[in-house]
Design an enzyme around this catalytic site. Structure first.
Site, PDB file in Angstrom:
ATOM      1  N   CYS A  91       0.828  -1.202   0.000  1.00 18.19           N
ATOM      2  CA  CYS A  91       0.000   0.000   0.000  1.00 18.19           C
ATOM      3  C   CYS A  91       0.869   1.260   0.000  1.00 18.19           C
ATOM      4  O   CYS A  91       0.611   2.209  -0.738  1.00 18.19           O
ATOM      5  CB  CYS A  91      -0.927  -0.010   1.207  1.00 18.19           C
ATOM      6  SG  CYS A  91      -2.117   1.336   1.238  1.00 18.19           S
ATOM      7  N   CYS A 186      -3.781  -1.799   5.973  1.00 16.43           N
ATOM      8  CA  CYS A 186      -3.532  -0.526   5.301  1.00 16.43           C
ATOM      9  C   CYS A 186      -4.675   0.471   5.470  1.00 16.43           C
ATOM     10  O   CYS A 186      -5.269   0.911   4.494  1.00 16.43           O
ATOM     11  CB  CYS A 186      -3.265  -0.782   3.816  1.00 16.43           C
ATOM     12  SG  CYS A 186      -2.609   0.614   2.925  1.00 16.43           S
TER      13      CYS A 186
END
Length: 350
Positions: A91, A186
């Site tokens: 991410c 994330c």
């Protein structure tokens, strides 16, 4: 002063990061990354309220499609392959300091900033360092960012502790000053892995065996388990606890071992998908330090780089429950030397 895009998650860390940059005279704009339907609307509200206090422009950008294509797809496929993924690493690399960094530069911003506990310093060239707060250091999740991007990145709070951050937020009447930190995938937040994966991977019943091949139980899908896991195995022999030591996707098997069995340990691993940030140091130092899970104490290793994408890592002392698919990150004191993805364990010589 430079124009800076600040990633504002709604948490206290990115809020104080924005405050610091504004106080230093940067021309800042807050960006909230909206991962519909995974985000909590309260987070966007908190980010917007802080932006109003700071009197800075604020935008919410929907990146659901990119998140699905780059992070969720990687996450699910990794489990399907029998690996244990690290979505925060991808991410950071592909979304925050990939797509969003590129978008920021195209919009005329000169740099991008976030509330990560890490540091970027310049000494003729740019280097990534661990955050000073060792309990919160997030450099483990940043190893995949390419070195040539570091000059475009600012981590304003990397020299502070969490306690200092909260104190500053309270002094500035931020509504999220005492807000609990984010967790989960994330910024998606906490999830129940099995329930999440069932949206993508249908149950596939199979057997749980020990290292000698004895059948100990059944499972609903090898991909619902992670290596090193001890809970949720539903083994009722009364001889445990057992730990998952290997998943065999082709045979739909989960292999478990008990404490003390050699299969739990390894002295060597193969690492792929390397990103070397400090090539001279990592090639010249005989012994460096590394961690293969977040917040783990650093351990001493030898690194033999076979090519730009692969390395053999040898631990000076055998290590327990290393999960393929996770990250290993190399350090020299606070300096991040680079990292890679653990591909496979090499069994102990017994």
């Amino acid at each position: 002063m430079a124009k800076v895009l600040v990633l504002m998650s709604g948490g206290v860390d990115s809020s104080v990061a924005a405050l610091f940059l504004k106080n230093k005279g940067f021309e800042i704009t807050g960006f909230y990354l909206n991962y519909t339907p995974y985000c909590n609307p309260k987070d966007e509200e908190d980010a917007r309220r802080v932006a109003e206090i700071l009197n800075i422009p604020f935008y919410s950008i929907d990146i659901t499609q990119e998140f699905e294509e780059k992070i969720i797809k990687y996450f699910v496929e990794s489990y399907e392959k029998g690996l244990t993924p690290n979505p925060d690493v991808f991410c950071n690399d592909l979304i925050k300091f990939g797509i969003i960094l590129e978008k920021a530069l195209n919009l005329g911003f000169e740099k991008i900033a976030s509330g990560h506990y890490a540091r970027v310093v310049e000494n003729g060239e740019f280097h990534l360092l661990a955050g000073r707060d060792k309990n919160k250091d997030q450099s483990y999740f940043l190893w995949k960012i390419k070195k040539d991007k570091l000059e475009k990145i600012i981590f304003p709070i990397g020299d502070l502790t969490k306690e200092e951050i909260r104190k500053i937020a309270l002094q500035n009447n931020f509504p999220n000053a005492l807000k609990k930190g984010s967790s989960g995938i994330c910024f998606v937040g906490p999830i129940k892995l099995r329930e999440f994966l069932k949206n993508y991977l249908q149950p596939k019943p199979g057997l749980i065996i020990d290292t000698k091949g004895n059948i100990l139980g059944k499972h609903l899908g090898y991909f619902y388990f992670t290596e090193g896991q001890r809970h949720g195995l539903n083994i009722k022999t009364g001889k445990g606890p057992y730990y998952v030591v290997k998943k065999l996707p082709e045979e739909n098997l989960i292999i478990v071992a008990k404490e003390g069995e050699p299969e739990l340990y390894t002295s060597k691993i193969e690492v792929r998908d390397l990103n070397i940030l400090e090539e001279r140091i990592i090639k010249s130092e005989n012994i460096i330090e590394a961690r293969f899970r977040y917040r783990q104490p650093l351990v001493k290793v030898k690194v033999e780089i076979n090519d730009k994408e692969k390395a053999l890592v040898e631990f000076l002392e055998p290590q327990k429950m290393i999960a393929p698919g996770q990250s290993i990150v190399f350090y020299k004191e606070d300096l991040v030397l680079g990292g890679g993805t653990i591909w496979k364990r090499i069994p102990l010589d017994i």
